[in-house]
Design a protein around this motif. Structure first.
Motif, mmCIF file in Angstrom:
data_model
loop_
_atom_site.group_PDB
_atom_site.id
_atom_site.type_symbol
_atom_site.label_atom_id
_atom_site.label_comp_id
_atom_site.label_asym_id
_atom_site.label_seq_id
_atom_site.Cartn_x
_atom_site.Cartn_y
_atom_site.Cartn_z
ATOM 1 N N GLU A 398 0.850 -1.190 0.000
ATOM 2 C CA GLU A 398 0.000 0.000 0.000
ATOM 3 C C GLU A 398 0.885 1.239 0.000
ATOM 4 O OE1 GLU A 398 -2.759 2.305 3.220
ATOM 5 O OE2 GLU A 398 -3.344 0.222 2.779
ATOM 6 N N ASP A 399 0.615 2.154 -0.921
ATOM 7 C CA ASP A 399 1.322 3.423 -1.000
ATOM 8 C C ASP A 399 0.330 4.564 -0.835
ATOM 9 O OD1 ASP A 399 3.805 2.210 -1.506
ATOM 10 O OD2 ASP A 399 3.287 1.993 -3.626
ATOM 11 N N ARG A 400 0.785 5.612 -0.168
ATOM 12 C CA ARG A 400 -0.050 6.804 0.020
ATOM 13 C C ARG A 400 0.696 8.008 -0.544
ATOM 14 N NH1 ARG A 400 -4.430 6.464 3.762
ATOM 15 N NH2 ARG A 400 -4.629 4.321 4.567
ATOM 16 N N VAL A 401 0.027 8.715 -1.431
ATOM 17 C CA VAL A 401 0.618 9.870 -2.092
ATOM 18 C C VAL A 401 -0.200 11.104 -1.737
ATOM 19 C CG1 VAL A 401 1.250 10.884 -4.301
ATOM 20 C CG2 VAL A 401 1.442 8.406 -3.976
ATOM 21 N N HIS A 402 0.480 12.187 -1.346
ATOM 22 C CA HIS A 402 -0.193 13.442 -1.040
ATOM 23 C C HIS A 402 0.042 14.434 -2.172
ATOM 24 C CE1 HIS A 402 0.201 11.573 2.967
ATOM 25 N NE2 HIS A 402 -0.943 12.185 3.209
ATOM 26 N N THR A 403 -0.996 15.112 -2.589
ATOM 27 C CA THR A 403 -0.899 16.066 -3.680
ATOM 28 C C THR A 403 -1.919 17.170 -3.483
ATOM 29 O OG1 THR A 403 -1.071 16.349 -6.082
ATOM 30 C CG2 THR A 403 -2.506 14.712 -5.072
ATOM 31 N N ASP A 404 -1.623 18.334 -4.076
ATOM 32 C CA ASP A 404 -2.548 19.462 -4.020
ATOM 33 C C ASP A 404 -3.413 19.543 -5.272
ATOM 34 O OD1 ASP A 404 -1.500 20.191 -1.584
ATOM 35 O OD2 ASP A 404 -0.012 21.552 -2.460
ATOM 36 N N ASN A 405 -3.118 18.721 -6.276
ATOM 37 C CA ASN A 405 -3.846 18.757 -7.543
ATOM 38 C C ASN A 405 -4.865 17.630 -7.599
ATOM 39 O OD1 ASN A 405 -2.132 20.876 -8.438
ATOM 40 N ND2 ASN A 405 -0.543 19.339 -8.881
ATOM 41 N N THR A 406 -5.664 17.640 -8.678
ATOM 42 C CA THR A 406 -6.650 16.585 -8.886
ATOM 43 C C THR A 406 -6.134 15.539 -9.874
ATOM 44 O OG1 THR A 406 -7.714 17.928 -10.584
ATOM 45 C CG2 THR A 406 -8.604 18.079 -8.353
ATOM 46 N N THR A 407 -4.834 15.553 -10.123
ATOM 47 C CA THR A 407 -4.183 14.554 -10.972
ATOM 48 C C THR A 407 -2.837 14.215 -10.359
ATOM 49 O OG1 THR A 407 -5.234 15.431 -12.960
ATOM 50 C CG2 THR A 407 -3.324 14.015 -13.288
ATOM 51 N N THR A 408 -2.474 12.955 -10.383
ATOM 52 C CA THR A 408 -1.170 12.556 -9.885
ATOM 53 C C THR A 408 -0.667 11.370 -10.676
ATOM 54 O OG1 THR A 408 0.106 12.064 -7.893
ATOM 55 C CG2 THR A 408 -1.994 10.939 -8.131
ATOM 56 N N LEU A 409 0.647 11.207 -10.695
ATOM 57 C CA LEU A 409 1.305 10.089 -11.372
ATOM 58 C C LEU A 409 1.926 9.185 -10.325
ATOM 59 C CD1 LEU A 409 3.105 11.953 -14.307
ATOM 60 C CD2 LEU A 409 0.921 10.740 -14.371
ATOM 61 N N VAL A 410 1.676 7.894 -10.479
ATOM 62 C CA VAL A 410 2.235 6.907 -9.555
ATOM 63 C C VAL A 410 2.986 5.874 -10.384
ATOM 64 C CG1 VAL A 410 1.713 5.157 -7.820
ATOM 65 C CG2 VAL A 410 0.381 7.266 -7.887
ATOM 66 N N PRO A 411 4.246 5.604 -10.072
ATOM 67 C CA PRO A 411 5.000 4.616 -10.864
ATOM 68 C C PRO A 411 4.454 3.211 -10.667
ATOM 69 C CG PRO A 411 6.259 5.302 -8.940
ATOM 70 C CD PRO A 411 5.070 6.201 -8.997
ATOM 71 N N VAL A 412 4.474 2.456 -11.768
ATOM 72 C CA VAL A 412 4.026 1.061 -11.721
ATOM 73 C C VAL A 412 5.170 0.225 -11.166
ATOM 74 C CG1 VAL A 412 3.245 -0.913 -13.054
ATOM 75 C CG2 VAL A 412 2.426 1.384 -13.626
ATOM 76 N N LYS A 413 4.959 -0.408 -10.048
ATOM 77 C CA LYS A 413 5.992 -1.231 -9.420
ATOM 78 C C LYS A 413 5.915 -2.684 -9.868
ATOM 79 C CE LYS A 413 6.359 1.573 -5.216
ATOM 80 N NZ LYS A 413 6.290 1.562 -3.739
ATOM 81 N N GLU A 414 4.761 -3.084 -10.317
ATOM 82 C CA GLU A 414 4.591 -4.484 -10.704
ATOM 83 C C GLU A 414 3.588 -4.558 -11.842
ATOM 84 O OE1 GLU A 414 3.225 -8.758 -8.710
ATOM 85 O OE2 GLU A 414 3.486 -6.967 -7.457
ATOM 86 N N PHE A 415 3.991 -5.219 -12.925
ATOM 87 C CA PHE A 415 3.115 -5.415 -14.073
ATOM 88 C C PHE A 415 2.348 -6.724 -13.926
ATOM 89 C CE2 PHE A 415 6.096 -2.291 -15.569
ATOM 90 C CZ PHE A 415 5.352 -1.493 -16.423
ATOM 91 N N ASN A 416 1.362 -6.844 -14.808
ATOM 92 C CA ASN A 416 0.532 -8.051 -14.835
ATOM 93 C C ASN A 416 -0.105 -8.310 -13.467
ATOM 94 O OD1 ASN A 416 -0.693 -10.219 -16.070
ATOM 95 N ND2 ASN A 416 0.983 -11.641 -15.621
ATOM 96 N N THR A 417 -0.665 -7.240 -12.880
ATOM 97 C CA THR A 417 -1.352 -7.353 -11.594
ATOM 98 C C THR A 417 -2.492 -6.339 -11.554
ATOM 99 O OG1 THR A 417 -1.054 -7.434 -9.191
ATOM 100 C CG2 THR A 417 0.075 -5.671 -10.377
ATOM 101 N N THR A 418 -3.277 -6.398 -10.515
ATOM 102 C CA THR A 418 -4.419 -5.494 -10.357
ATOM 103 C C THR A 418 -4.103 -4.452 -9.288
ATOM 104 O OG1 THR A 418 -6.005 -7.203 -10.995
ATOM 105 C CG2 THR A 418 -6.868 -5.318 -9.764
ATOM 106 N N TYR A 419 -4.269 -3.187 -9.638
ATOM 107 C CA TYR A 419 -4.101 -2.074 -8.703
ATOM 108 C C TYR A 419 -5.474 -1.606 -8.219
ATOM 109 C CZ TYR A 419 0.909 -1.458 -9.471
ATOM 110 O OH TYR A 419 2.260 -1.630 -9.499
ATOM 111 N N ARG A 420 -5.533 -1.206 -6.947
ATOM 112 C CA ARG A 420 -6.770 -0.659 -6.370
ATOM 113 C C ARG A 420 -6.466 0.762 -5.892
ATOM 114 N NH1 ARG A 420 -5.699 -5.268 -3.957
ATOM 115 N NH2 ARG A 420 -5.557 -4.348 -1.865
ATOM 116 N N VAL A 421 -7.248 1.707 -6.377
ATOM 117 C CA VAL A 421 -6.966 3.121 -6.131
ATOM 118 C C VAL A 421 -8.174 3.772 -5.454
ATOM 119 C CG1 VAL A 421 -6.391 5.335 -7.174
ATOM 120 C CG2 VAL A 421 -5.408 3.227 -8.098
ATOM 121 N N ALA A 422 -7.915 4.588 -4.417
ATOM 122 C CA ALA A 422 -8.949 5.376 -3.739
ATOM 123 C C ALA A 422 -8.352 6.729 -3.375
ATOM 124 C CB ALA A 422 -9.472 4.662 -2.504
#
Length: 553
Positions: A398-422
């Protein structure tokens, strides 16, 4: 020989003295026990010695006085006695008052006397009351138990005379203005009879004659505070009752000390001290809450909360975060509400957002997750928006990213898997509600390009994008058309000049040199032209004509 004789004489004398001493010891036949001042519990003694039927039949208490009448404060005593035909018995007399066991105390003493004569035991028990009180009046008698048989003496009735004693005195009342009410006064002796007389504010009540106890006084309404009392009369004198106060019910007084004791982002806790209840119980209070206007001339609605009291602290909920309010309280009894208290001002605190960001989308751009969302509704932020917290999960990570915008970029750490974003919005008070998770399947690493999420961004933003694209296409088309027209008309002035749109027509060209000047004086006179020179007018067909050319000053 002489010495031995004297020894025998002395021994005989001593023996004679001892025998005389043993024969001369008296046997007392009188015992006078006195009960202590402490309460004594007397057990029911069952003697193992049995009396015959004739003896039991003859076993009776001796006659005594039937009644005693005396005034309070005097001393009195009375007794009961009985003869028991067997000195081996040790019975005990028990006193009762109004059929309840009587115990000795500092106010009352019980003495017992036992005498023996001719095989008969005489028992006498005496009650001594030092200072008689009205509470001592009642019926007294003795009991004695022998061979499981109980004998009872005749009753002695003690009557205590004195000033009348009140059984019921007038009571304080809170009444409605000009409404009838009734007061009661009851007193008794002895001695009887007892008569009652009524008083209002220290004066005899007009129209109310003295009457025998009990007495009732009915008043046909008052419009101000009054006081009533009664007097009880008998042969010993007069007793006066307590003074009963009659209050008129009115509206409650305003509450005081209205205070905010605690506050949160959406509620305030109030407390106050109720005013005088107006001689009628306060059953409810009314809390007025008004949001302070943000702009001049703005009209806000006053909210009214009714609360049951007591207790008097009250929670006002459903308020806006970081907002100032005016508050006032009034309380009601059966007649109505009190005047409003002084208004106070206070504000709610900043809270966490009560709604989550909307339209969360996820896209893949090479090795990056592109996450976009829309802010929560403004009225659900509950403070000043300080940014967002993006929660990205895959597997157990689980990673938590803080941002002031309504768009952010998160690096893909693992391919061929399912990401869950909230996503959750943040204020100074903390993070608010978390949006529902968006699931995104990242393909193997050999796949390139941009892959959108299965849940596209929909709604008004998409329509705006389409309109912007259409506007750009129309603008490009117009530029192409204008460029074509410029190329088609090769003269410099044909593009956006005087001859725009008139390619088939041209004007003659005037060429001149400063060869000869005419009418220079006209320049001085009229101040209109700089000079007049000779020139040539060349037409498109090649012909030339001399002309005079006026130049501007």
């Amino acid at each position: 020989m002489l010495n031995s004789g004297w020894f025998v004489v002395v021994l005989l004398v001593i023996t004679a003295c001892l025998l005389r001493s043993s024969l001369s010891v008296p046997q007392s036949n009188v015992r006078r026990p006195t009960r202590s001042s402490e309460a004594v519990v007397i057990p029911r003694h069952l003697s193992p010695i049995h009396l015959s039927k004739d003896q039991l039949r003859q076993l009776q208490f001796k006659p005594t006085i039937h009644s005693i009448e005396l005034s309070e404060g005097h001393q009195t005593n009375f007794n009961c006695s009985i003869d028991i035909p067997d000195t081996r018995l040790e019975p005990i007399i028990v006193w009762k008052k109004n059929d309840k066991d009587l115990s000795a105390d500092e106010h009352m003493v019980i003495n017992e006397l036992q005498t023996f004569s001719d095989g008969v035991t005489s028992l006498t028990s005496t009650v001594i009351i030092k200072k008689v009180q009205r509470a001592d009046a009642g019926e007294y008698h003795c009991t004695l138990s022998v061979n499981n048989k109980t004998r009872r003496s005749q009753s002695i009735v003690l009557g205590v005379e004195g000033l009348p004693g009140f059984i019921h005195e007038p009571e304080d009342l809170n009444v409605t203005r000009n409404t009838n009410f009734t007061l009661t006064c009851v007193a008794r002796g002895p001695p009887e009879p007892v008569s009652i007389r009524w008083f209002n504010d220290g004066k005899p009540v007009e129209g109310k004659e003295e009457e025998m106890s009990p007495s009732r006084l009915t008043v046909e309404g008052v419009d101000k505070k009054n006081q009533y009392s009664c007097e009880a009369h008998n042969a010993k004198g007069v007793s006066t009752s307590r003074v009963a106060t009659i209050n008129i019910k009115v509206l409650p007084s305003p509450v005081t000390n209205l205070t905010v004791t605690a506050k949160e982002s959406n509620k305030l806790m109030l407390s106050w001290v109720p005013g005088h209840n107006g001689f009628s119980s306060i059953t409810s209070c009314h809390v007025r809450v008004k949001e302070m206007s943000q702009r001049k001339g703005e009209v806000t609605i006053t909210r009214l909360d009714n609360v049951t009291v007591p207790p008097f602290p009250c929670e006002v909920s459903g308020l806006k975060a970081m907002t100032w309010y005016n508050m006032s309280v009034s309380c009601s009894n059966e007649l109505g509400a009190s005047p409003l208290s002084m208004w106070i001002q206070n504000s709610t605190t900043e809270g966490v957002p009560s709604s989550y960001p909307r339209n969360v989308t996820v896209q893949l751009n090479e090795s990056w997750l592109v996450i976009k969302w829309k802010p929560p509704p403004e009225d659900k932020i509950n403070g000043i928006l300080r940014g967002y917290e993006v929660i990205v999960k895959h597997g157990t990570d689980e990673d938590r990213v803080h941002t002031d915008n309504t768009t952010t970029l998160v690096p893909v750490k693992e391919f061929n898997t399912t990401y869950r974003v909230a996503v959750a919005a943040r204020t100074q008070a903390g993070s608010g509600m978390v949006s529902p998770e968006v699931r995104f399947d990242v393909p193997p690493s050999d796949t390139s390009g941009v892959i959108p999420t299965s849940v596209p961004d929909t709604g008004l933003p998409h329509v705006v994008s389409v309109m912007v694209g259409l506007f750009c296409a129309i603008s490009l088309l117009l530029i192409i058309i204008l460029g074509t027209l410029c190329v088609r008309n090769k003269t410099p002035r044909s593009c956006f000049g005087l001859e725009f749109g008139s390619a088939g027509k041209s004007l003659a060209i005037i060429q001149y040199t400063n060869q000869k000047s005419y009418s220079r004086n006209a320049v001085v006179v009229t101040c209109e032209f700089g000079s007049v020179v000779e020139g040539r007018l060349t037409s498109l067909d090649g012909t030339c004509v001399k002309v005079a050319v006026k130049t501007m000053k």
